[in-house]
Write a protein that holds these residues in place. Structure first.
Motif, short mmCIF file in Angstrom:
data_model
loop_
_atom_site.label_atom_id
_atom_site.label_comp_id
_atom_site.label_asym_id
_atom_site.label_seq_id
_atom_site.Cartn_x
_atom_site.Cartn_y
_atom_site.Cartn_z
N ILE A 152 74.49 15.86 16.28
CA ILE A 152 75.56 14.90 16.04
C ILE A 152 76.71 15.12 17.02
N ARG A 153 77.06 16.37 17.27
CA ARG A 153 78.16 16.67 18.20
C ARG A 153 77.85 16.16 19.61
N PHE A 155 76.53 13.43 20.44
CA PHE A 155 76.91 12.02 20.53
C PHE A 155 78.41 11.83 20.34
N ALA A 156 79.02 12.71 19.53
CA ALA A 156 80.44 12.53 19.21
C ALA A 156 81.36 13.05 20.31
N ARG A 158 82.70 14.06 24.19
CA ARG A 158 82.72 13.39 25.49
C ARG A 158 82.86 14.42 26.60
N VAL A 274 80.76 9.78 14.94
CA VAL A 274 80.79 8.95 16.16
C VAL A 274 81.85 7.86 16.07
N GLN A 279 77.02 2.81 12.08
CA GLN A 279 75.88 3.45 12.74
C GLN A 279 75.08 4.28 11.74
N LEU A 405 75.33 4.56 21.82
CA LEU A 405 76.70 4.96 21.54
C LEU A 405 77.47 5.28 22.81
N LYS A 407 76.30 6.43 25.61
CA LYS A 407 75.74 7.50 26.44
C LYS A 407 74.42 7.04 27.03
N ARG A 512 81.23 8.93 27.40
CA ARG A 512 80.88 7.75 26.61
C ARG A 512 81.43 6.51 27.30
#
Length: 567
Positions: A152-153, A155-156, A158, A274, A279, A405, A407, A512
């Protein structure tokens, strides 16, 4: 039946979603590793007292920590099982396990599979159950959730270079989430009549006048984490069909809720992390659609009964074979679908006694990677692999570089995604092929015909996807099956975790990008349909040929005998 099905589905899913909301807030705080994000006091002081390092890790260091931690757990559990005959808290004076059974069991519980080639109350001492199996129930669940948080991190965050700290994640998940919730669940189970005792054994006399005894132990505490952590290994051989583990209809309903709770909460956590809750809802919608379809098919098949009995003129309709009369067909079918969808493996009915089509669906839910809610942590990161595959396919359709998302999904990410998705089918199909080819594999078969192949295919599907449930009728406590299934469990767990963390390491360093006019929305009905279709299509293309030799052949022909499998 239809009204009961709809009411139970509505109550079950509504309860899961309501309870998952507050739990997702705790997980969201753990995704954000800054000290101010943690809602509970004393976390930093506790970690300092436990000498837990605070430095964040790259994906390689994170993976090494997870593998080393679980490897040490496997060694310790193996030693306990081998030496249990000389250890305390062994009221029935049970000897240590054989080396191959101890190795299989150690791998099984460390990989969150909880496959049991033995009857727990007749094979394991109270000490082995408590300090061995129950401890690994917590730690294997925490490991899966930790990997999901790291993913998860990726995607969250940057343009970062780290995924968090594995040791802090493991401690936080275990102490602040799994232990408190398990304590509440255990107290509830005790109130329902689940055993929690150190008396050792209960002596009784059968109706025939035979004196026997049944082992007692801390069942409720083990039952709680078994379900919450989607572990599935039971204190008793009959698992949740045993009245000492699952005594009432209310306890049965809570057990199903517990299996779905953390997987649902992690989907919500993903949306929060995110910055777009829709989502997470998109993932939940896709999972829920497949789950409800699977529930409907199994309930329909079991209420229809055995087609071969009906075609021969029998008056029996619904299939009650192998089911507890306390639960009946509806609750047994729901439990079977949920336990194979969530990687739990707990059972309140014998899956081997389901109709051919009723048994096909639980088997197939495992084979698609258990992404329909899935195991704690593993369900989310496995579904996100399918999300990456879906956006890649959609990007090819419209001629754009795939992204999710904001990326970009590059060549490396797609190679790792393909590797992770193909590992489980390879283990299942290759393992089943070897088992039906070698005499050592065929010697375990007790039923002739297509059903025997179904039992072998189910065993490797369960092991490679870290589920742990089984079709009866296959003797697996042999060196061949203990080693073959142990390898499948080990590679099926860490062979997916390592590519997932490699993908996370690649994505976390990418910035992102803002959404443009050509960006595929990943939170609407179209994407939910694409994602659901991708999961179903990959599962169908991979396993329908094998399923055609087992449950489909059994449904169509009943007594089809496969060459080389007759006893």
């Amino acid at each position: 039946m239809a009204i009961s099905f709809l009411l139970l589905t509505g109550v079950l899913l509504s309860t899961v979603l309501l309870l998952a909301m507050p739990l997702s807030r705790l997980f969201s705080a753990m995704v954000d590793t800054s000290p101010t994000a943690w809602p509970l006091p004393g976390r930093s002081r506790l970690l300092s007292m436990l000498t837990v390092p605070a430095r964040e890790m790259s994906w390689g260091a994170y993976a090494l920590a997870i593998v080393a931690f679980n490897g040490l757990g496997a060694v310790l559990l193996f030693a306990i099982l081998m030496l249990q005959g000389g250890l305390p808290l062994n009221p029935l004076q049970l000897p240590g396990l054989s080396w191959h059974l101890a190795l299989n069991t150690a791998i099984s519980f460390v990989t969150n599979t909880n496959w049991q080639a033995f009857s727990g109350e007749n094979t394991l001492s109270t000490l082995s159950q408590m300090t061995g199996l129950a401890v690994q129930n917590f730690l294997s669940a925490a490991s899966g959730i930790a990997v999901a948080l790291a993913f998860i991190r990726s995607f969250a965050r940057r343009s970062a270079s780290t995924l968090g700290n594995a040791w802090q994640d493991l401690w936080g998940i275990t102490l602040y989430i799994l232990l408190p919730v398990s304590l509440l669940l255990a107290l509830f189970f005790v109130s329902q009549g689940v055993v929690q005792s150190f008396d050792g054994a209960f002596a009784y006399q059968t109706l025939e006048g035979i004196h026997r005894q049944i082992a007692l132990g801390p069942v409720a505490s083990q039952e709680a984490i078994k379900l919450l952590g989607t572990n599935g290994g039971g204190f008793y051989g009959a698992n949740s069909a045993h009245p000492f583990e699952n005594p009432t209809g209310l306890a049965n309903l809570v057990q199903m809720v517990a299996m779905l709770l953390i997987p649902a909460a992690l989907c919500m956590t993903f949306g929060r992390a995110v910055g777009d809750s829709s989502q997470g809802r998109a993932l939940l919608w896709s999972m829920s659609v497949i789950l409800v379809i699977a529930l409907a098919v199994v309930v329909f098949a079991e209420y229809q009964g055995n087609p071969h009995l009906l075609s021969s003129g029998a008056t029996a309709s619904a299939n009650m074979e192998g089911k507890e009369t306390r639960f009946g067909i509806l609750l047994s079918a729901f439990y079977a679908v949920i336990t194979t969808a969530t990687s739990s493996g707990a059972v309140n009915a014998m899956h081997d006694s389901f109709t051919a089509l009723g048994g096909l669906i639980p088997m197939w839910l495992m084979q698609i990677g258990e992404v329909v809610f899935g195991g704690v942590g593993s369900g989310l990161y496995s579904m996100l692999l399918f999300v990456i595959l879906t956006v890649f396919i959609a990007g090819l359709m419209i001629g754009r570089t795939p992204e999710y998302l904001g990326k970009k999904i590059g060549t490396f990410e797609m190679k790792m995604t393909a590797l992770a998705i193909l590992i489980s089918p390879t283990l299942v199909l290759a393992g089943a092929a070897v088992a039906v080819t070698l005499p050592a594999g065929r010697d375990g078969v007790l039923n002739p015909g297509a059903h025997s192949f179904s039992e072998i295919l189910y065993a490797f599907s369960s092991a490679a996807n870290n589920n742990g449930s089984a079709f009866a009728g296959l003797s697996v406590n042999t060196p061949f099956y203990n080693l073959a299934l142990g390898i499948a469990m080990l590679v099926g767990r860490f062979g997916i975790i390592l590519p997932v963390l490699a993908i996370a390491g690649a994505l976390v360093s990418k910035p992102r990008q803002p959404a443009g006019s050509g960006t595929l929305p990943t939170n609407g009905p179209l994407f939910i349909a694409l994602l659901t279709g991708t999961v179903l299509l990959v599962g169908a293309l991979t396993f329908i040929p094998a399923l055609a030799l087992g449950p489909i052949a059994e449904h169509l022909h009943g007594s089809v005998n496969l060459a080389g499998l007759e006893k």
